[in-house]
Design a protein around this motif. Structure first.
Motif, PDB file in Angstrom:
ATOM      1  N   TRP A 237      41.989  12.353  47.318  1.00  0.00           N
ATOM      2  CA  TRP A 237      41.554  11.673  48.539  1.00  0.00           C
ATOM      3  C   TRP A 237      42.731  11.403  49.468  1.00  0.00           C
ATOM      4  N   LYS A 238      43.811  10.896  48.915  1.00  0.00           N
ATOM      5  CA  LYS A 238      45.001  10.599  49.723  1.00  0.00           C
ATOM      6  C   LYS A 238      45.551  11.870  50.367  1.00  0.00           C
ATOM      7  N   ALA A 239      45.393  13.003  49.701  1.00  0.00           N
ATOM      8  CA  ALA A 239      45.904  14.269  50.219  1.00  0.00           C
ATOM      9  C   ALA A 239      44.941  14.940  51.206  1.00  0.00           C
ATOM     10  N   GLY A 240      43.795  14.288  51.465  1.00  0.00           N
ATOM     11  CA  GLY A 240      42.826  14.848  52.392  1.00  0.00           C
ATOM     12  C   GLY A 240      42.008  15.979  51.819  1.00  0.00           C
ATOM     13  N   GLN A 241      41.908  16.022  50.485  1.00  0.00           N
ATOM     14  CA  GLN A 241      41.152  17.068  49.809  1.00  0.00           C
ATOM     15  C   GLN A 241      39.782  16.526  49.387  1.00  0.00           C
ATOM     16  N   ASP A 242      38.897  17.430  48.985  1.00  0.00           N
ATOM     17  CA  ASP A 242      37.641  16.978  48.404  1.00  0.00           C
ATOM     18  C   ASP A 242      37.940  16.282  47.083  1.00  0.00           C
ATOM     19  N   VAL A 243      37.263  15.165  46.845  1.00  0.00           N
ATOM     20  CA  VAL A 243      37.543  14.329  45.684  1.00  0.00           C
ATOM     21  C   VAL A 243      36.914  14.900  44.421  1.00  0.00           C
ATOM     22  N   GLY A 244      35.724  15.464  44.567  1.00  0.00           N
ATOM     23  CA  GLY A 244      34.987  15.934  43.396  1.00  0.00           C
ATOM     24  C   GLY A 244      34.088  14.850  42.844  1.00  0.00           C
ATOM     25  N   GLY A 245      33.505  15.095  41.690  1.00  0.00           N
ATOM     26  CA  GLY A 245      32.586  14.124  41.095  1.00  0.00           C
ATOM     27  C   GLY A 245      31.391  13.909  41.995  1.00  0.00           C
TER      28      GLY A 245
END
Length: 207
Positions: free
Chosen positions: A108-116
């Motif tokens: 999340w911090k990296a601006g990516q999809d979190v998943g789950g």
């Protein structure tokens, strides 16, 4: 004909103040948030909106209601304007998420999809962008009351921005707004970002 969208983040809530992940939990405005909405509504009313559209979550709907009270306009509600769905994160503080779900938090911090069970960025961006496009068909100046992450991702999708470009936008502050315009020659353009009454300290990306 030029259409103008004013994409307005809701006022403060107790969960905002505690840095607690709201997502699609229906958290109401607090006293500060209601005051923010009333004062921002005074400025927005001076822009002579033709229509008001809002997320159906209370914090955005009640923010929009403050403008409706000033203008006499009705508020249309669109659930596509809801905040990002954060699944099991909802109700946790960001510190608790970092401790309990460190890999997801890092993404999340990296601006990516979190998943789950956290909503994908592209899915959120498309649903909010679709709602903004539909709001724009109302014509004139339309105020759209929504949420921080939803606003940023929806606007980015509307403008065709990459994720890297989107990450250059700082968090939208409570009861601040973004101005977008559209005409046949130039399409969508960003006119102003993070406009509002209150000077607040920078905050983490809204959740």
């Amino acid at each position: 004909m030029t259409t103008r969208l004013l994409v307005w983040r809701h006022g403060n809530t107790d969960w905002n103040a505690a840095r607690r992940v709201q997502g699609q939990t229906d958290v109401p405005l607090n006293d500060l948030g209601r005051r923010q909405a009333a004062e921002a509504a005074e400025l927005l009313a001076a822009m002579r909106p033709a229509a008001i559209v809002a997320s159906d979550l209370r914090r955005a709907a009640d923010t929009a209601a403050a403008l409706a009270a000033r203008t006499g306009l009705p508020v249309s509600h669109d659930e596509r304007l809801r905040e990002r769905y954060f699944g099991a994160w909802q109700g946790l503080t960001t510190a608790e998420v970092a401790l309990q779900r460190p890999l997801e938090f890092a993404r999340w911090k990296a601006g990516q999809d979190v998943g789950g069970d956290v909503e994908d960025l592209d899915v959120m961006g498309k649903r909010v962008s679709d709602a903004l496009q539909d709001a724009a068909t109302l014509g004139g100046t339309v105020v759209v009351a929504t949420h921080g992450a939803a606003a940023r991702q929806g606007i980015a999708h509307l403008l065709g921005w990459s994720r890297e470009h989107t990450r250059t936008l700082r968090a939208l502050q409570n009861c601040h707004w973004v101005e977008l315009s559209h005409d046949e020659d130039r399409g969508w353009q960003l006119g102003a970002y993070n406009v509002g009454v209150f000077a607040e300290r920078p905050v983490p990306p809204p959740v």
